[in-house]
Structures are given as structure tokens and as C-alpha cells.
Design a protein around this motif. Structure first.
Motif, mmCIF file in Angstrom:
data_model
loop_
_atom_site.group_PDB
_atom_site.id
_atom_site.type_symbol
_atom_site.label_atom_id
_atom_site.label_comp_id
_atom_site.label_asym_id
_atom_site.label_seq_id
_atom_site.Cartn_x
_atom_site.Cartn_y
_atom_site.Cartn_z
ATOM 1 N N PRO D 6 0.835 -1.206 0.000
ATOM 2 C CA PRO D 6 0.000 0.000 0.000
ATOM 3 C C PRO D 6 0.870 1.257 0.000
ATOM 4 O O PRO D 6 1.978 1.267 0.558
ATOM 5 C CB PRO D 6 -0.795 -0.111 1.301
ATOM 6 C CG PRO D 6 -0.753 -1.552 1.670
ATOM 7 C CD PRO D 6 0.565 -2.072 1.151
ATOM 8 N N LEU D 7 0.335 2.312 -0.598
ATOM 9 C CA LEU D 7 1.090 3.557 -0.719
ATOM 10 C C LEU D 7 0.711 4.531 0.397
ATOM 11 O O LEU D 7 -0.473 4.758 0.669
ATOM 12 C CB LEU D 7 0.821 4.188 -2.094
ATOM 13 C CG LEU D 7 1.627 5.438 -2.426
ATOM 14 C CD1 LEU D 7 1.856 5.527 -3.943
ATOM 15 C CD2 LEU D 7 0.946 6.709 -1.938
ATOM 16 N N ILE D 8 1.746 5.076 0.999
ATOM 17 C CA ILE D 8 1.541 6.067 2.055
ATOM 18 C C ILE D 8 2.160 7.396 1.630
ATOM 19 O O ILE D 8 3.307 7.441 1.184
ATOM 20 C CB ILE D 8 2.189 5.595 3.375
ATOM 21 C CG1 ILE D 8 1.401 4.423 3.935
ATOM 22 C CG2 ILE D 8 2.264 6.725 4.387
ATOM 23 C CD1 ILE D 8 2.006 3.847 5.186
ATOM 24 N N ILE D 9 1.359 8.449 1.756
ATOM 25 C CA ILE D 9 1.896 9.795 1.550
ATOM 26 C C ILE D 9 2.338 10.332 2.902
ATOM 27 O O ILE D 9 1.529 10.440 3.837
ATOM 28 C CB ILE D 9 0.830 10.736 0.948
ATOM 29 C CG1 ILE D 9 0.367 10.198 -0.423
ATOM 30 C CG2 ILE D 9 1.358 12.162 0.834
ATOM 31 C CD1 ILE D 9 -0.815 10.967 -1.011
ATOM 32 N N LEU D 10 3.611 10.632 3.007
ATOM 33 C CA LEU D 10 4.166 11.136 4.270
ATOM 34 C C LEU D 10 4.449 12.621 4.118
ATOM 35 O O LEU D 10 5.422 13.015 3.465
ATOM 36 C CB LEU D 10 5.452 10.355 4.588
ATOM 37 C CG LEU D 10 6.211 10.729 5.848
ATOM 38 C CD1 LEU D 10 5.338 10.593 7.089
ATOM 39 C CD2 LEU D 10 7.458 9.847 5.994
ATOM 40 N N ARG D 11 3.543 13.453 4.633
ATOM 41 C CA ARG D 11 3.754 14.905 4.544
ATOM 42 C C ARG D 11 3.437 15.514 5.908
ATOM 43 O O ARG D 11 2.393 16.115 6.132
ATOM 44 C CB ARG D 11 2.866 15.512 3.457
ATOM 45 C CG ARG D 11 3.609 16.672 2.771
ATOM 46 C CD ARG D 11 2.745 17.436 1.812
ATOM 47 N NE ARG D 11 1.836 18.333 2.512
ATOM 48 C CZ ARG D 11 1.236 19.367 1.937
ATOM 49 N NH1 ARG D 11 1.443 19.637 0.650
ATOM 50 N NH2 ARG D 11 0.426 20.132 2.607
ATOM 51 N N ALA D 54 -3.192 6.447 -3.027
ATOM 52 C CA ALA D 54 -2.831 6.485 -1.606
ATOM 53 C C ALA D 54 -3.743 5.624 -0.740
ATOM 54 O O ALA D 54 -4.973 5.700 -0.841
ATOM 55 C CB ALA D 54 -2.852 7.926 -1.091
ATOM 56 N N PHE D 55 -3.123 4.827 0.108
ATOM 57 C CA PHE D 55 -3.815 4.040 1.141
ATOM 58 C C PHE D 55 -3.971 4.879 2.412
ATOM 59 O O PHE D 55 -4.958 4.793 3.141
ATOM 60 C CB PHE D 55 -2.981 2.789 1.415
ATOM 61 C CG PHE D 55 -3.460 1.941 2.550
ATOM 62 C CD1 PHE D 55 -4.593 1.148 2.427
ATOM 63 C CD2 PHE D 55 -2.759 1.905 3.764
ATOM 64 C CE1 PHE D 55 -5.024 0.346 3.479
ATOM 65 C CE2 PHE D 55 -3.194 1.098 4.819
ATOM 66 C CZ PHE D 55 -4.329 0.318 4.672
ATOM 67 N N ALA D 56 -2.965 5.702 2.674
ATOM 68 C CA ALA D 56 -3.003 6.541 3.872
ATOM 69 C C ALA D 56 -2.236 7.831 3.630
ATOM 70 O O ALA D 56 -1.277 7.853 2.843
ATOM 71 C CB ALA D 56 -2.388 5.796 5.063
ATOM 72 N N VAL D 57 -2.684 8.893 4.273
ATOM 73 C CA VAL D 57 -1.944 10.146 4.315
ATOM 74 C C VAL D 57 -1.497 10.359 5.755
ATOM 75 O O VAL D 57 -2.330 10.323 6.672
ATOM 76 C CB VAL D 57 -2.817 11.341 3.870
ATOM 77 C CG1 VAL D 57 -2.081 12.665 4.088
ATOM 78 C CG2 VAL D 57 -3.239 11.186 2.415
ATOM 79 N N VAL D 58 -0.202 10.547 5.950
ATOM 80 C CA VAL D 58 0.329 10.839 7.281
ATOM 81 C C VAL D 58 0.731 12.305 7.287
ATOM 82 O O VAL D 58 1.735 12.686 6.666
ATOM 83 C CB VAL D 58 1.529 9.932 7.606
ATOM 84 C CG1 VAL D 58 2.124 10.300 8.962
ATOM 85 C CG2 VAL D 58 1.105 8.465 7.569
ATOM 86 N N ALA D 70 -10.648 12.283 -5.259
ATOM 87 C CA ALA D 70 -9.568 11.809 -6.122
ATOM 88 C C ALA D 70 -8.726 10.723 -5.452
ATOM 89 O O ALA D 70 -7.685 10.333 -5.990
ATOM 90 C CB ALA D 70 -8.673 12.984 -6.518
ATOM 91 N N ALA D 71 -9.178 10.287 -4.276
ATOM 92 C CA ALA D 71 -8.385 9.300 -3.521
ATOM 93 C C ALA D 71 -9.249 8.094 -3.173
ATOM 94 O O ALA D 71 -9.555 7.843 -2.001
ATOM 95 C CB ALA D 71 -7.828 9.955 -2.250
ATOM 96 N N ALA D 76 -7.036 5.859 5.480
ATOM 97 C CA ALA D 76 -6.670 6.516 6.739
ATOM 98 C C ALA D 76 -5.978 7.847 6.484
ATOM 99 O O ALA D 76 -5.170 7.972 5.555
ATOM 100 C CB ALA D 76 -5.736 5.615 7.559
ATOM 101 N N ILE D 77 -6.340 8.820 7.308
ATOM 102 C CA ILE D 77 -5.609 10.086 7.363
ATOM 103 C C ILE D 77 -5.116 10.224 8.800
ATOM 104 O O ILE D 77 -5.920 10.201 9.737
ATOM 105 C CB ILE D 77 -6.514 11.281 7.005
ATOM 106 C CG1 ILE D 77 -7.139 11.088 5.610
ATOM 107 C CG2 ILE D 77 -5.744 12.594 7.084
ATOM 108 C CD1 ILE D 77 -8.261 12.092 5.307
#
Lengths: 340, 340, 340, 340
Positions: D6-11, D54-58, D70-71, D76-77
Motif C-alpha cells: 500500500p502507498l503512504i503519503i508522508l507529509r 494512496a492508502f493513507a496520508v500521514v 480523487a483518492a 486513513a488520514i
């Protein structure tokens, strides 16, 4: 003047209204809400008539997508049986922002106290010697205490660290036990934070003198404790089964108890009532108990109080804090039989 | 080369050497001390021969003033039965600077765990339903739980707050009980410091759902719980008797239990064994137990370890810390029967 | 009518009567006893005149053998300073059956709370940042927290497990620390029963992030913590010194603190007041404290209450339970300076 | 071979990646997930490019309805700042079945220990006397302890019983305090189950010697503690403010502290840094602290571990158990400033 109190559909079957609501709690519910009482009316008509205005449903009626669609004001569905069943179209309910809540924690203290009682009995032979005394066979002092052990300082295994496991663990604190926990749904940090050792099932069984089983019945946990796993228990181990029969192979358990290798306190059975000719009934190495760990009056009344407390919070625009939210990931998994 | 280790006379009767000294503890005692082992030799001659050089006596032999006078090196007399008897000329011993030590606390944990086990059983009917199941009469779930109560949050009374009462109290901590204590030998501050409410006997009985009796038998405490006192217990009270039979009027207790007004767990009896025709044997409101609360292997072995630890400290010129010193004020008062 | 209440000589110097007896406690003492009040009269004459009828002496007057011989009714001597001094002929007192009692435990809670306060301050830089803020040098959030650590889960060392060490240990319970104890006067079982790890001094120092020093000053413990021992502490260790200065080499400690290798909270000093030019005064790695850990009003008043409680018990023919009996083995060893 | 993790956006901005992820935790995240690291790239382009898979945004990027649309794979956020802000279209997120999770509990232990440290300091004057010693004005023993009090047995008030209040309460257990709690979001049973007394704000203030403020800043709680409320505090009360400045009228607080009527430990301020000429800086009745209670390394690293643990559970089809779900009822209410 119109009633502007939120409407609650109360249809607790197979629970009973008066078992979970003490009179003052029921009065409070009626004071704060407009209550459509379907305790004895299980008809679809009554339910369907009330749904359009319903703020909450207390009970387990079937709520497929079309019924949820007919309930635009619905904010909460409260299961009062202790387990979630496939009676609700959960994805639809979650998408509508409906909270699905359960009352399982109401039983935790009762089950934990009972489990501790079984453990102390298994450790010391309380019911065995009481039974002996009723036919004049009791022994005294040291002679009666062969194999008796302390709980203090013992190695303890807990299988399943949800409400029940945590409540039992709290009661163990003054015994200074060394607690291993097997729970495949929890990361190790949750267990170490709680002061227990995260362990594999094998290690939990093989290194514990007392083992408490609180595992939820799922397809994965069926016969989790089979003959090979039970054989890991050390000689003289005390096994406390209060939840759930499906996770144990009772034939294998019977063999261990008949051999006198371990002692067990058993509250849940594959078939209830226990068959009249069950060989378990004659064993000195078992404490026999008829699914009694959770269902006491104080636990039932706690359900009613939790329902009142949380629906009042939601009425005030606050989140519920006593009932537990159904996890979308888990609602489809449970295979538990109802308590009740 | 002369043996310069201090000499210990080991004459534990009616205790037994090998019950209180595990093999490694006995080996340790022999390593640190010259041991005159009189486990089986109860003759005066053997005792008298060893006294002049004795550093300590472990056991309960008669030690009147003339024998103490013959033991100028004696620093400690260790009673290993659990109670002090009039076998010693205590004033003379104290004047000689001899420490008289007891091992009563070795039993505390075992008794406390057993008392808690009896209490949970009495609260929930564990042995009653186990017994029923053995003749096919068990009930299930709610039907089996009429009158069942939680320990959590309950009013608890404790009569006697010595080693046993304190050990039990420690086990109650996670139950958030409300504990009243009656102990006429303690000032209120000791009890409030321990987190319990100092109370009269009457209040302790009348306001407690669970009552634990740990009273020492003295002339003053004989039949402390007579018919009038037992009548103060609330309906449905659970009475746990683990020490001492002399403080209760068993006829009055039988009447209360026969009436079904209270439930009791009873480990001590005016006559032991319990008479074969005792009406207690047939009651569903009692858990029958044959003086088993304290006498388990771990407790006995603790005695041996306490003896070794403290005699080694004294050999090193330090005070003992595990055994308890006899109070000059109390040694003449006890009327307890030996545990044994 | 003659006064048949037992006579107490109250000569607390260098303690002060009104510091240890709150008004109601003093009134209670006068109600239960005939009190010869020598709070301000330190003359031998007054003391000697009262001794022949004295039941108890509360204070630290010189009591050599001849004075004890002149006090045939004396049952108790209560030291109200916190330490035993060579003011009494102890062997004679013990031979006469006189209880010699101390009030040290009255300070335990105050010292334990203070020690925990110092430890949390040392862990988090509370007083350091407060001091900085008073000259506009404070930092914020993360920038202020370099090196800050939790107590939770930490390795903790305790040197000396008497009243103070035990009271501190009780406060640590919710922090789930891993506690090592060095106490050469206690057998390991006492420590393991208390839930701590018996350890050598070396291991206690080298494996603990927080170290609490509660060692009694004896000839053996002088400079127990010298340069070599302090060097065992891990980098970043927090050292809490509340008792006794004599056990530490302060030059070596200064070197460690000046190097910034450890942080200390220090309440006891080789010379008090701390010299004006002491280099300790300028260090950021120390919390400076002027022998304040124990001497608060609640502790002092507890002494008076303990004295009343125990003398009343003795008057009633019961043993004292709050004050602590002097151990014959130890009374000659202490080198502590008075608290006062 | 395609990456099926799964893809995680780490921002994490304004948090920093390396502050919350220790190296091994970050490595673990990369092992279990495909990580799009936007620690330093705050561009919309990078975020928008990654959202569809994205699976999750951190982190706390803006996620209005169109971005959520769009997601489609988003589950999970995870907010890593400690508070929820209006950066997300919460109703849309909930309707899509996206879990919105927060890390607030990661700070609880650090804040609770700090609050206890401030309370013990305020009770005993630790930083006041340390400060005095640095200019040679320190006092000794009793003279330094005027007004010093024990925490043991004290009346304690807690305002707000969320993560912080509960963590502090756990630390108070061994002090045997009498705890009153004011929390308008909780029903009384939650508080009595936790062993505290549910109270009004007025009673909590007027009957508590120690008061801990953990109130969340909402429109309703602004200046909850105004002059009239602060005047309810008993003389000599200790007020510990660690969260949130908005709930207190600092002018009124300054007046109370200047008058010497109460003592306070203050970690949060209406304006930070504290103005150079703030009169608080010169007061002996305050412990000055620069928003340091929560932000220590162990707390920050706990966030990273919680994120890893819970995203791994969700990847395995299980519910998260360490991070806390945003309550739909509350996400719009918070007015807290970010920690960080």
C-alpha cells in the motif's frame, strides 16, 4: 406541542427490556427520549413505521440497506447482546454516518471476577473438597493440599487481550504474576504498555501455570487449542475457559483432564446444556460451570445504563464513551454465540 | 579444627523438618550453622546437651527459666508452628536479650488467596453449581445467577488486620471495594494509612456485603460473633471464616445458613474433622473446607527460608527482618490451635 | 484523689514540643497521661525527680545505667529526632524490658515525595528552565527538552531499602520502572517479595538511569559513592541524594556534574549551610536544596500522633504499632546527623 | 514486478519526519509500505500526483472534498500534530469510510509526568529554593518549609479527563488522594468507574488543594477559569496549568499569584514566548515553564511507532488500536494551538 425529543426504537429481543433496564434507568430513557417500545412486538410493521423518525435503534432487528435508507435521522444502532451479527448492512450504515455500538464491555468485570474465582478454585481445590465433604470424603490441612499452588508469582498466560483479558489482568495486579499474552490483533507495544509480555501461542501455553482463554470465535480461531497445543501446557497447569467453546477441541481437553495432567475450570461448552452422560461430569480435575461467567444482574443493568449515557451524549452532540463502536474490519468475522 | 559456626538446635515438632525445609534450604542451613537435628529425637537429654552452646532453637520445646539459664549463648527462639504457646518463660527470655520469633506471616499469602477464592465462590456459586452439575442439576446463564453479585465496588468488612487481613486487603485493591476494619489492637491512624475505614464490630458487620474473619483467638474474642452479631449481617451477606473457629458461635451460624439468609465459606471448625452427621454438610449456602487455607507446600517452605535468612542475618550481627518478634504484651494471650 | 494515669516525661530537645504536638494531640496526651513537661527545662534535677515514677520518656535525655536503675516503672523511651544516639545505655534498657522506640518513619512520605519531585525535575529540567526564565533565557518546546526523559519504564536504582526506600518505591508503582535495590542489611527474598531486583552496588549504579540514595550513615557506608562508584553511572543518569551526605564523596560528585555527565538533585551537604562560594551553586546540572526533604509540618505532627497512639496502646497492655523499635544490633552503628 | 505494498503519503509538516520517526521506525515503514516522502516537498503537485493510489496520508495537508474524491483507495488520514484542524472535509471522509486518526495520546505520559513534577515542586518549593540558592538566599530545614504540604491524602481536582487527565490520575494512585473531576463531555459513571468523584467546576475548584487543568480549548471553554472561578480556590492551593492557555484568564491569575494566595506551575501562555517584561517572571509563587510538558523525544518517537503499528494493522485488515479516531461530533470544535 410536538414531542421534540429524539425517537428511540427499543427492540432488544432476544434480550429483554426489563433485564437490561432497571426501573429507574428505563424511566430516565423515557424522560430523555420518545421511546417506541417493541419489547414484545417483533412485527416488521411496527419497526418500519418507526424507522423514518428514529434517532437510534436499541436491539438487533434486521437492518438491510433498504431499511437504513428509510431511516434518514438514524445516528446509532446499539446491539445489546454482546456480539455483532450480520443483521445490519454495515457498510451502508457506516456510509450514512450511523454509529454501530456494542455493549460487550458490560460483562467484562463479571467475567473477570468469575475467571479469577475459577483460577483460585483450580489452584486450591475449593469445589473439589466441598464436593468431597458432602459425601464425607474431605481431607484436612496438608493432606488436602497436595498439588495446591499460589497464584502469587505464577506464570500466567492470557489468550485474547480485549475487554475480558484486560479486566482479568487488572485483577491480577496484586498477585505479582508474570503475564504472557497471545493476541494476534494487537501490536506488541499495546501489550508491553499494559505491562504484559507479548508472546506466541506456543510460548503462552508452554510457559504458563495458569492459562485464561478469552479468544473470540472466528474462522481462524476454531480449535485454536487442539490436542497438540494442549499438550504444550506444563504438568499441573490450570486452564480457565470462559470464552469461547469453539476455540478448544473438547475431546483433546477431556483426554488431558482424564489423565489428570492438568486442571480446568470450564464455563463454555460445545453443546449446552452439557449432555447428561458427558464424561466431564465425573472428573475431579474439572470445575463444571454452565455459561454463567457474565450474565449477572449487575452486568445486565450496566448495559441499560451504558445505553442511556451514550444516547444522551449523542443527543447533546457529543460522542458516545461507554459503548464500543463496531470495527468495520471485524463485524463480518465474529462467530460467537449470543450470551443470553 | 573446631567448628566455629553458631549452633542451632532444630526440633520442629509437631512441625516436620522436611516439610518446612526444602532440600536446598536445609543444605544452606547446614552450611551456615552447626545443626543439632532433633527432628525425630524429642528426648530432654538431647535438647539439654545442646543448649549450653546453642545460638538458636528452631521449634517449640519447653524452655522454662532453668533451661534458659543453661543457654547463655542463646540469641533466638524460632517458633515454626504459627502461634506462640506457653512453652517458653517469655519474661526471662526477653531479659536475656533472646529474640523470640514467629513464622505466622509465612501463611498469609496462602490464606489470603484462599479467602478471596472462597469469597468469589460465595459471590457467584461456583462450588454450588459444580456440585449440582455432578448430579445433572446445574442451571445455565441467568437462571443460575440469581443472587450472584460482583466483588467490585462492594462493601467489605475485615475483622482483624494483622498479617492475614493485610494480605487479603492487598488482593482487594483492583476491586475498588469499600473496606471497613475492626481491630481493637490498632489505632485508627494505622487503618486510615492503609486506606481502610476504622469501624466498630457492629458497623463492620451491619454495613458489609462481604465479611472476612481473621480474628486471633483470645479470651476476649471467644464467640465474638454470636447470634446477635451475626444477625447484624445484611441479607445476602457472604461470610468468610478462615481463622479462628473459637470466635464464632457455630450454632448461631448454622441457623443463619439454614434460613438461607447469608452464604458462608468456612475453613475452620470447632471440632475437626467435621462430625459425619453435621448439618453443615447438607447446606447449599455454605462452602465446606477442611482447615486448608494456609497449609500448602509453598507456605511451609517459606518458613524454612525465613528461618535461614534471619538466622544468617543474626549471625552477621544484623537484626532479623522476615520472622516476626513476639510481643511481650501478647504472648500470654493467644488461644489458637496449632496449624499442623 | 491520686492521679493514677501513667507518667510521661516530655523532654524533646533539640526537638520542640509544639512542633511535634499539634494542640489537639498535646491535649490528648495530657488527657491520657500525667505529663511532666520539660520542653524548656533541661536541668538534670527535673529529669531525675520525675524518673522514679516515669512510664515513658519522650525525648533524648542522657539515660545511662544508673538513671535507668532509678526508673523501675519505665516501659518506653521514645526518640523524637529520627535517629538513635548513644544517649541511652541500650543493653541495660533492653534487659529491663524497656522499649526503645524511634519516629523515623514519620518522615518517610515527605522524603519520598520530595525525592520523586527532584527526580522529575532532574528528568525534565523544571527548576533549570524556571531559573532561566527569570533572566529571560528560557527555551520553548523541543528546544527546551534536549536530554529530557520519562521516568516511565526507566531503570531505577535504590540504595537503601528502609522506610525511605520503600516509601519511594510505592510512589514509583504507576511508572512501571525496573527497580534494582542495593541493601546489605536485607536478604534477597525481602526485595523480591517487594517486587524489586536485589543487586550489588555496582550493578545498581551502572544499570540505572535514576538512582536514589537513602543509605544510612555508618562507618561502613562512609564515601560508599566515591569517584570510582560514581563513574559507573551511565551518561545522563539522574542522581537523587536525600540521605545522607556522609555516603558520598562530594568532590567526585562535583567533578561529574561539572563535566555535565550526570544531573543531580541534592538535599544533603557535607557542610550546611552550603558555603557561599561552593561551586555547586553555579551548576546547571544540579538542583540545590537545603536539607528540606523531611522536615515539613505534616511530618512533625505525625510524630506527635505516633507517640500518643503507641503510648496509649502500651498503657492498655498492648504493643506499640506505629513507632519503630530500636534494633539492639544497630543502635550503636548510626552516624547520622539529627534532622532538626 | 509491480510494488503491491500500500502507498503512504508522508507529509508531516509542520511536524518533521525525523522527529517522529526514529531511524528504525522509518525503515520499518519503508519495508511495509511504498512511501511517498513529502517531508520537504509541500507542493500541491506532489500531493495530488500521489493521492489516486494512496492508502493513507500521514500529515495535515488540505484535503477538501475534491481531493478526497480523487483518492478512492484512501483508508486513513493520520494527523501527527496532536490536534485536529479544519484541513479535512470530515463528513466526506467519514462517508468514504476513511479513518481519521490522531496521535494525541503519544504525549500523555510526558505531560502527566511533567504535571506531577510541577505539582510536587509547587507543594514543596523545589525550584523556588533552587533559585534562591543561586543567589545565596536559600533556607534550611523547617525554615525553608513554611507552607510545604504533602500530596498524599490531598484533595485533588482535575479539569478534563481525557488522555492527559487519565494519565495523571494513574500517577496519583499511590498518593491516596481524593480526586474530583470536572468534565462536561463524560457521564458520571465513567468517572466513578475510574475511581474519581464527578463534580461541578465550582466544587472541583473550591474543594481541591491541587488543581490540574487539562481542558481542551473550545469556544465554550474560553476563560473557563476567570477571576470568579479562580477566587474559589482555597488559600494555598496549587494550580497546575499544562493545557490550554485559552481556558484561563491570565490577568486574574496574575492577581491571585501576586497576592500570594495560591501557587502555580504554568507551562502554557497566552503569548509565547512570554513577553520579556511579563510580571509573571518575577513572582516567587509561580514555576515558569515554556510549553515543554509534552514535546520530548520519547513522545515524538511514540507517534512514529503508533503510525507504523496501526497502518500495519489496517494493511492486514484489522482495525487500528493505538491512534485515536476523530469523533465527528468534536472535529469542528477544537481551538487548540499546535504543539510543535
Amino acid at each position: 406541542m410536538p414531542d421534540d425529543r429524539p425517537l428511540i426504537i427499543l427492540r432488544p429481543a432476544p434480550q429483554e427490556r426489563d433485564r437490561i433496564f432497571a426501573p429507574d434507568t428505563l424511566a430516565r430513557l423515557h424522560r430523555e427520549f420518545e421511546v417506541v417500545d417493541l419489547d414484545t412486538d417483533l412485527s416488521d410493521a411496527a419497526l418500519l413505521a418507526a424507522l423514518p423518525r428514529a434517532f437510534a435503534v436499541v436491539g438487533q432487528p434486521d437492518l438491510p440497506a433498504d431499511r437504513l435508507a428509510a431511516a434518514p435521522a438514524l445516528r446509532a444502532i446499539v446491539n445489546v447482546e454482546g456480539n455483532f451479527f450480520p443483521n445490519i448492512d454495515y457498510p451502508t450504515a457506516f456510509a450514512q454516518g450511523i454509529r454501530v455500538l456494542g455493549c460487550g464491555s458490560a460483562y467484562s468485570q463479571a467475567v473477570a471476577e468469575y475467571a479469577l474465582g475459577l483460577a483460585l478454585d483450580a489452584a486450591r481445590g475449593i469445589s473439589r473438597e466441598d464436593h468431597a465433604a458432602r459425601s464425607g470424603r474431605e481431607k484436612y490441612v496438608s493432606e488436602s493440599n497436595v498439588g495446591a499452588i499460589l497464584l502469587r508469582g505464577a506464570d500466567v498466560g492470557v489468550i485474547g487481550f480485549g475487554n475480558l483479558g484486560r479486566s482479568l489482568h487488572a485483577l491480577l495486579a496484586p498477585f505479582h504474576t508474570n503475564v504472557r499474552v497471545y493476541d494476534p490483533w494487537l501490536p506488541p507495544a499495546v501489550l508491553t504498555d499494559a505491562g504484559v509480555l507479548p508472546s506466541s501461542l506456543e510460548e503462552t501455553l508452554s510457559r504458563s501455570t495458569f492459562v485464561f482463554v478469552f479468544a473470540t470465535a472466528t474462522p481462524e480461531s476454531a480449535h485454536l487449542l487442539d490436542a497438540a497445543k494442549l499438550a504444550l501446557l506444563p504438568d499441573g497447569a490450570r486452564l480457565i475457559l470462559v470464552s469461547r467453546a469453539a476455540v478448544v477441541d473438547y475431546d483433546a481437553l477431556l483426554a488431558e483432564l482424564t489423565a489428570g495432567r492438568i486442571v480446568a475450570g470450564i464455563d463454555v461448552w460445545p453443546v449446552e446444556p452439557i449432555p447428561a452422560d458427558s464424561p466431564f461430569r465425573a472428573l475431579d480435575t474439572v470445575i463444571l460451570s454452565g455459561h454463567r461467567a457474565g450474565g449477572i444482574e449487575q452486568a445486565f443493568h450496566t448495559i441499560g445504563e451504558m445505553v442511556c449515557d451514550d444516547l444522551e451524549l449523542m443527543k447533546a452532540g457529543l460522542p458516545p464513551v461507554r459503548l464500543q463502536a463496531a470495527a468495520p474490519e471485524l463485524v463480518g468475522r465474529y462467530r460467537n454465540r449470543p450470551v443470553g
